[in-house]
Design a protein around this motif. Structure first.
Motif, mmCIF file in Angstrom:
data_model
loop_
_atom_site.group_PDB
_atom_site.id
_atom_site.type_symbol
_atom_site.label_atom_id
_atom_site.label_comp_id
_atom_site.label_asym_id
_atom_site.label_seq_id
_atom_site.Cartn_x
_atom_site.Cartn_y
_atom_site.Cartn_z
ATOM 1 N N SER A 16 36.984 14.717 -5.982
ATOM 2 C CA SER A 16 35.907 14.576 -6.861
ATOM 3 C C SER A 16 35.398 15.486 -7.810
ATOM 4 O O SER A 16 35.559 16.983 -7.434
ATOM 5 C CB SER A 16 34.474 13.989 -6.286
ATOM 6 N N ILE A 17 34.939 15.236 -9.086
ATOM 7 C CA ILE A 17 34.331 16.179 -9.895
ATOM 8 C C ILE A 17 32.938 15.823 -10.101
ATOM 9 O O ILE A 17 32.478 14.788 -10.543
ATOM 10 C CB ILE A 17 35.091 15.895 -11.135
ATOM 11 N N LYS A 18 32.134 17.022 -10.099
ATOM 12 C CA LYS A 18 30.618 16.668 -10.488
ATOM 13 C C LYS A 18 30.316 17.327 -11.674
ATOM 14 O O LYS A 18 30.472 18.333 -12.132
ATOM 15 C CB LYS A 18 29.768 17.349 -9.321
ATOM 16 N N LEU A 19 29.736 16.461 -12.602
ATOM 17 C CA LEU A 19 29.346 16.842 -14.013
ATOM 18 C C LEU A 19 27.823 16.883 -14.028
ATOM 19 O O LEU A 19 27.310 15.672 -13.717
ATOM 20 C CB LEU A 19 29.701 15.717 -15.099
ATOM 21 N N THR A 20 27.236 17.941 -14.346
ATOM 22 C CA THR A 20 25.963 18.282 -14.504
ATOM 23 C C THR A 20 25.457 18.405 -15.851
ATOM 24 O O THR A 20 26.215 19.241 -16.482
ATOM 25 C CB THR A 20 25.352 19.265 -13.539
ATOM 26 N N ASN A 21 24.629 17.316 -16.330
ATOM 27 C CA ASN A 21 24.089 17.642 -17.904
ATOM 28 C C ASN A 21 23.064 18.575 -17.940
ATOM 29 O O ASN A 21 22.156 18.622 -17.320
ATOM 30 C CB ASN A 21 23.815 16.328 -18.450
ATOM 31 N N LYS A 22 23.127 20.142 -18.387
ATOM 32 C CA LYS A 22 22.327 20.836 -18.697
ATOM 33 C C LYS A 22 21.544 20.739 -20.073
ATOM 34 O O LYS A 22 20.759 21.693 -20.354
ATOM 35 C CB LYS A 22 23.175 22.282 -18.418
ATOM 36 N N THR A 23 21.435 19.769 -20.788
ATOM 37 C CA THR A 23 20.909 19.802 -22.056
ATOM 38 C C THR A 23 19.717 18.843 -21.908
ATOM 39 O O THR A 23 19.389 17.945 -20.991
ATOM 40 C CB THR A 23 21.670 19.244 -22.955
ATOM 41 N N ASN A 24 19.035 18.445 -23.015
ATOM 42 C CA ASN A 24 18.113 17.473 -22.889
ATOM 43 C C ASN A 24 18.449 16.302 -23.710
ATOM 44 O O ASN A 24 17.564 15.343 -24.403
ATOM 45 C CB ASN A 24 16.583 18.145 -23.682
ATOM 46 N N GLN A 25 19.602 16.023 -23.901
ATOM 47 C CA GLN A 25 20.332 14.823 -24.646
ATOM 48 C C GLN A 25 21.500 14.232 -23.806
ATOM 49 O O GLN A 25 21.922 14.859 -23.050
ATOM 50 C CB GLN A 25 20.569 15.206 -26.240
ATOM 51 N N PRO A 26 21.578 12.944 -24.021
ATOM 52 C CA PRO A 26 22.667 12.267 -23.348
ATOM 53 C C PRO A 26 24.106 13.065 -23.615
ATOM 54 O O PRO A 26 24.282 13.297 -25.052
ATOM 55 C CB PRO A 26 22.748 10.797 -23.488
ATOM 56 N N VAL A 27 25.178 13.169 -22.773
ATOM 57 C CA VAL A 27 26.415 13.759 -23.067
ATOM 58 C C VAL A 27 27.470 12.660 -22.589
ATOM 59 O O VAL A 27 27.472 12.243 -21.384
ATOM 60 C CB VAL A 27 26.353 14.955 -22.380
ATOM 61 N N ALA A 28 28.114 12.258 -23.593
ATOM 62 C CA ALA A 28 29.453 11.425 -23.290
ATOM 63 C C ALA A 28 30.520 12.164 -22.865
ATOM 64 O O ALA A 28 30.798 13.490 -23.396
ATOM 65 C CB ALA A 28 29.790 10.552 -24.495
ATOM 66 N N PHE A 29 31.378 11.535 -21.809
ATOM 67 C CA PHE A 29 32.557 12.352 -21.381
ATOM 68 C C PHE A 29 33.749 11.493 -21.470
ATOM 69 O O PHE A 29 33.635 10.253 -21.116
ATOM 70 C CB PHE A 29 32.329 13.002 -20.135
ATOM 71 N N LYS A 30 34.846 11.962 -21.223
ATOM 72 C CA LYS A 30 36.159 11.238 -21.104
ATOM 73 C C LYS A 30 37.138 12.231 -20.443
ATOM 74 O O LYS A 30 37.066 13.452 -20.673
ATOM 75 C CB LYS A 30 36.580 10.870 -22.603
ATOM 76 N N VAL A 31 37.651 11.633 -19.321
ATOM 77 C CA VAL A 31 38.602 12.426 -18.588
ATOM 78 C C VAL A 31 40.044 11.987 -18.549
ATOM 79 O O VAL A 31 40.361 10.652 -18.650
ATOM 80 C CB VAL A 31 38.265 12.312 -17.026
ATOM 81 N N MET A 32 40.892 12.766 -19.137
ATOM 82 C CA MET A 32 42.238 12.447 -19.268
ATOM 83 C C MET A 32 43.358 13.152 -18.249
ATOM 84 O O MET A 32 42.759 14.326 -17.823
ATOM 85 C CB MET A 32 42.773 12.714 -20.578
ATOM 86 N N THR A 33 44.671 12.949 -17.867
ATOM 87 C CA THR A 33 45.359 13.475 -17.132
ATOM 88 C C THR A 33 46.802 13.740 -17.773
ATOM 89 O O THR A 33 47.271 12.548 -18.660
ATOM 90 C CB THR A 33 45.560 13.087 -15.658
ATOM 91 N N THR A 34 47.639 14.477 -17.270
ATOM 92 C CA THR A 34 49.060 14.796 -17.759
ATOM 93 C C THR A 34 49.847 13.583 -17.250
ATOM 94 O O THR A 34 51.045 13.537 -17.530
ATOM 95 C CB THR A 34 49.799 16.301 -17.520
#
Length: 157
Positions: A25-43
């Motif tokens: 698993s990967i833990k993503l933690t938002n350090k800002t005061n706005q929403p953050v969109a993310f996308k994960v890709m692999t080779t």
């Protein structure tokens, strides 16, 4: 500029056993005061399942991304992984949701997009009673694994 997300770990570790799937698993933690969109890709999209592969991390909160390595038929000859993951993230508007994430949001020519590269490490369980058969399995493969077609080219950019 400060990063939007803190990402842990830096490399994904999978227990590698023939014909068994493994999860990391990967833990993503938002350090800002706005929403953050993310996308994960692999080779190697045929070898891994990523849930969720895109999403939104709300301000000050975290999101766990599960990565499942599908069951493999054989142990890699050199016991190394060349697989990579790329996580792209960008600040979203306060109204951004998973349903309105678009590929345009991750267009680096239009938006500020951060990229994080993660490697893959295989962890082979120690099996002293089967080490002889395991080493013969490794050397019995007559040719190296074929190159993967359709490989994403984002890693070299």
């Amino acid at each position: 500029m400060e990063r939007h997300l803190n990402i842990e770990p830096q490399d994904l570790s999978f227990i590698y056993e023939v014909k068994k799937q493994s999860t990391s698993s990967i833990k993503l933690t938002n350090k800002t005061n706005q929403p953050v969109a993310f996308k994960v890709m692999t080779t190697k999209p045929k070898s891994y399942c990523v849930l969720p592969n895109m999403g939104v991390v709300l301000p000050g909160s975290s999101c766990d991304v599960l990565v499942r390595m599908k069951a493999q038929e054989e142990i890699p000859q050199d016991r190394q992984s060349r697989d990579k993951f790329l996580i792209q993230c960008t600040a979203g508007s306060p109204a951004v949701t998973v349903k309105n994430i678009t590929s345009e949001m991750f267009n680096k020519e239009v938006h500020f997009v951060e990229e994080f590269k993660l490697g893959v490490v295989f962890d082979f369980p120690s099996q002293p009673h089967s080490s002889a058969s395991e080493s013969s399995e490794i050397h019995s493969s007559p040719e190296p694994a074929p190159l993967q077609e359709g490989r994403l080219n984002y890693i070299s950019q």
